[in-house]
Write a protein that holds these residues in place. Sequence first.
Motif, PDB file in Angstrom:
ATOM      1  N   UNK A  28      14.707  -3.100  -1.853  1.00 24.92           N
ATOM      2  CA  UNK A  28      14.161  -3.344  -0.513  1.00 24.92           C
ATOM      3  C   UNK A  28      13.788  -4.804  -0.286  1.00 24.92           C
ATOM      4  N   UNK A  29      14.100  -5.291   0.913  1.00 22.54           N
ATOM      5  CA  UNK A  29      13.690  -6.623   1.348  1.00 22.54           C
ATOM      6  C   UNK A  29      12.736  -6.499   2.528  1.00 22.54           C
ATOM      7  N   UNK A  30      11.877  -7.491   2.674  1.00 16.00           N
ATOM      8  CA  UNK A  30      11.004  -7.635   3.832  1.00 16.00           C
ATOM      9  C   UNK A  30      11.012  -9.115   4.213  1.00 16.00           C
ATOM     10  N   UNK A  31      10.455  -9.425   5.369  1.00 18.06           N
ATOM     11  CA  UNK A  31      10.354 -10.849   5.739  1.00 18.06           C
ATOM     12  C   UNK A  31       9.521 -11.617   4.721  1.00 18.06           C
ATOM     13  N   UNK A  32       8.510 -10.936   4.184  1.00 14.67           N
ATOM     14  CA  UNK A  32       7.662 -11.586   3.185  1.00 14.67           C
ATOM     15  C   UNK A  32       8.453 -11.892   1.921  1.00 14.67           C
ATOM     16  N   UNK A  33       9.294 -10.953   1.495  1.00  9.84           N
ATOM     17  CA  UNK A  33      10.093 -11.187   0.286  1.00  9.84           C
ATOM     18  C   UNK A  33      11.125 -12.288   0.509  1.00  9.84           C
ATOM     19  N   UNK A  34      11.704 -12.324   1.690  1.00  7.72           N
ATOM     20  CA  UNK A  34      12.661 -13.401   1.987  1.00  7.72           C
ATOM     21  C   UNK A  34      11.946 -14.748   1.995  1.00  7.72           C
ATOM     22  N   UNK A  35      10.736 -14.768   2.542  1.00  9.24           N
ATOM     23  CA  UNK A  35       9.940 -16.003   2.509  1.00  9.24           C
ATOM     24  C   UNK A  35       9.648 -16.411   1.070  1.00  9.24           C
ATOM     25  N   UNK A  36       9.433 -15.423   0.202  1.00  7.07           N
ATOM     26  CA  UNK A  36       9.206 -15.717  -1.218  1.00  7.07           C
ATOM     27  C   UNK A  36      10.460 -16.310  -1.848  1.00  7.07           C
ATOM     28  N   UNK A  37      11.648 -15.774  -1.486  1.00  5.13           N
ATOM     29  CA  UNK A  37      12.902 -16.360  -1.995  1.00  5.13           C
ATOM     30  C   UNK A  37      12.972 -17.837  -1.634  1.00  5.13           C
ATOM     31  N   UNK A  38      12.704 -18.101  -0.347  1.00  9.91           N
ATOM     32  CA  UNK A  38      12.799 -19.470   0.152  1.00  9.91           C
ATOM     33  C   UNK A  38      11.801 -20.379  -0.557  1.00  9.91           C
ATOM     34  N   UNK A  39      10.593 -19.872  -0.730  1.00  6.85           N
ATOM     35  CA  UNK A  39       9.570 -20.676  -1.408  1.00  6.85           C
ATOM     36  C   UNK A  39       9.946 -20.909  -2.868  1.00  6.85           C
ATOM     37  N   UNK A  40      10.614 -19.913  -3.479  1.00  2.00           N
ATOM     38  CA  UNK A  40      11.094 -20.088  -4.843  1.00  2.00           C
ATOM     39  C   UNK A  40      12.076 -21.238  -4.948  1.00  2.00           C
ATOM     40  N   UNK A  41      12.955 -21.375  -3.953  1.00  4.94           N
ATOM     41  CA  UNK A  41      13.893 -22.503  -3.934  1.00  4.94           C
ATOM     42  C   UNK A  41      13.143 -23.827  -3.799  1.00  4.94           C
ATOM     43  N   UNK A  42      12.106 -23.835  -2.963  1.00  5.98           N
ATOM     44  CA  UNK A  42      11.327 -25.073  -2.799  1.00  5.98           C
ATOM     45  C   UNK A  42      10.586 -25.431  -4.081  1.00  5.98           C
ATOM     46  N   UNK A  43      10.199 -24.406  -4.829  1.00  5.87           N
ATOM     47  CA  UNK A  43       9.560 -24.676  -6.120  1.00  5.87           C
ATOM     48  C   UNK A  43      10.573 -25.258  -7.104  1.00  5.87           C
ATOM     49  N   UNK A  44      11.807 -24.783  -7.048  1.00  6.24           N
ATOM     50  CA  UNK A  44      12.857 -25.332  -7.912  1.00  6.24           C
ATOM     51  C   UNK A  44      13.090 -26.810  -7.580  1.00  6.24           C
ATOM     52  N   UNK A  45      13.027 -27.142  -6.304  1.00  2.73           N
ATOM     53  CA  UNK A  45      13.180 -28.546  -5.892  1.00  2.73           C
ATOM     54  C   UNK A  45      12.151 -29.426  -6.594  1.00  2.73           C
ATOM     55  N   UNK A  46      10.937 -28.910  -6.765  1.00  5.41           N
ATOM     56  CA  UNK A  46       9.859 -29.702  -7.360  1.00  5.41           C
ATOM     57  C   UNK A  46      10.042 -29.914  -8.860  1.00  5.41           C
ATOM     58  N   UNK A  47      10.883 -29.095  -9.478  1.00  2.11           N
ATOM     59  CA  UNK A  47      11.059 -29.186 -10.925  1.00  2.11           C
ATOM     60  C   UNK A  47      11.900 -30.398 -11.301  1.00  2.11           C
ATOM     61  N   UNK A  48      11.651 -30.916 -12.485  1.00  2.00           N
ATOM     62  CA  UNK A  48      12.449 -32.028 -12.984  1.00  2.00           C
ATOM     63  C   UNK A  48      13.900 -31.586 -13.162  1.00  2.00           C
ATOM     64  N   UNK A  49      14.813 -32.434 -12.738  1.00  2.00           N
ATOM     65  CA  UNK A  49      16.242 -32.175 -12.916  1.00  2.00           C
ATOM     66  C   UNK A  49      16.611 -32.528 -14.363  1.00  2.00           C
TER      67      UNK A  49
END
Length: 421
Positions: free
Chosen positions: A76-97
């Motif tokens: 199951x997906x919800x808008x909240x879970x999709x927002x969590x996916x997106x925030x997870x990507x933004x957290x990956x951006x913050x990580x050292x490459x």
Amino acid sequence: MSLTKEILMTVEEQAIQAKKAAKTLSLLTTEEKNSALHVVADTLELYADAILQANETDLQNGREQGFTDAFMDRLALTKERIAEFAEGLREVVKLDDPIGDVLSHWTLDNGLLVEQVRVPLGVIGMIYEARPNVTVDATGLALKSGNAIILKGGSSAVSSNKAIVDVIHQALEKTKIPKEAVQFIASTDRETAQQLFTMKEHIDVLIPRGGASLINAVVNNATVPVLETGVGNCHLYIDREADVKKAIDILVNAKTDRPAVCNAAETLIVHENWLKEHKDTLIQALKEHHITVHGDTKIVDIIPGAVPADENDWANEYLSLDIAMKVVGHVDEAIEHIERYGTKHSEAIITENKETARKFMSLVDAAALYHNASTRFTDGGALGFGAEIGISTQKLHARGPMGLPALTTVKYMMSGNGQVR
């Protein structure tokens, strides 16, 4: 030409496109990759309604097929879970490459400079089951670490996954990352997965994520190297010197926070002396949180409503509000039980005795071990890795939650001034 052959040809074409895109991706800067991930995150949130509409198709199919509550929760997906996916990507951006990191370097007597440099694996094949979040997590980690990815999700989530990848492609068209770097195999034909197992010329590594049957199928049949993720038959051992509040709080969290995930506790092993002293508190907690107990003979005699455990109860994941319970007289018995039935995922001991904890954590073979803490922390996000691509239970290349460094390998790069040997 048969439909199956057409599909297989398409899968190979997708793999070829992914390999070509990986070359382009490997040349991009950290800033270009990060910018692209921000665009993907924003676009996922922008088109959340379309993704949810596709997800409802999968959910309806699941209802018709009688999927379990645990399975439906993962699907199951919800808008909240999709927002969590997106925030997870933004957290990956913050990580050292990690790409380009020089892990070690030295100069030979002849002046030749030797550098060990971290580089992308190339093309990752991801084979997974019901969780659409894996589509986003795996894509984000792959792209940040300079890898192309081929996604083969389970048939139960095919509509959701296709909608998510369509949105990712739409986003990537606005970035420096070619959309061909993310490939989705929409066919539910098993032959397509079998082909992925053997495309060594196009795919550098396979990562299976799901139940035991899926993982075993990949490990036993693939000629492509496999980064093995494992199921989580996770144990909690309450030692005779365990603090009662810590023990109960950890048990409740590890079992009930999200029972359908791989780092949830499935078996509780309890020292007989602790149980004698604190059984009423334990029984109350189990009752209050609606946990069904499957126990050995001692547990069945002590805990009201407990049902006798059999071999399946010790060996398998419940992924529900059920728990297997065993009484032991010594930490060694707990270690022996975990050695027999554990899946080398996550194991925990609750005790105030540091020597007992040290023995447990030294002798138990698992990717993640906990002293006085919940197994629920075996997660890339919880441990500061950002989104994870899976939990590796093997010992070579990567072990435990796999973040960005696990998706890289090394090259030895030598710089000289005409040296010959």
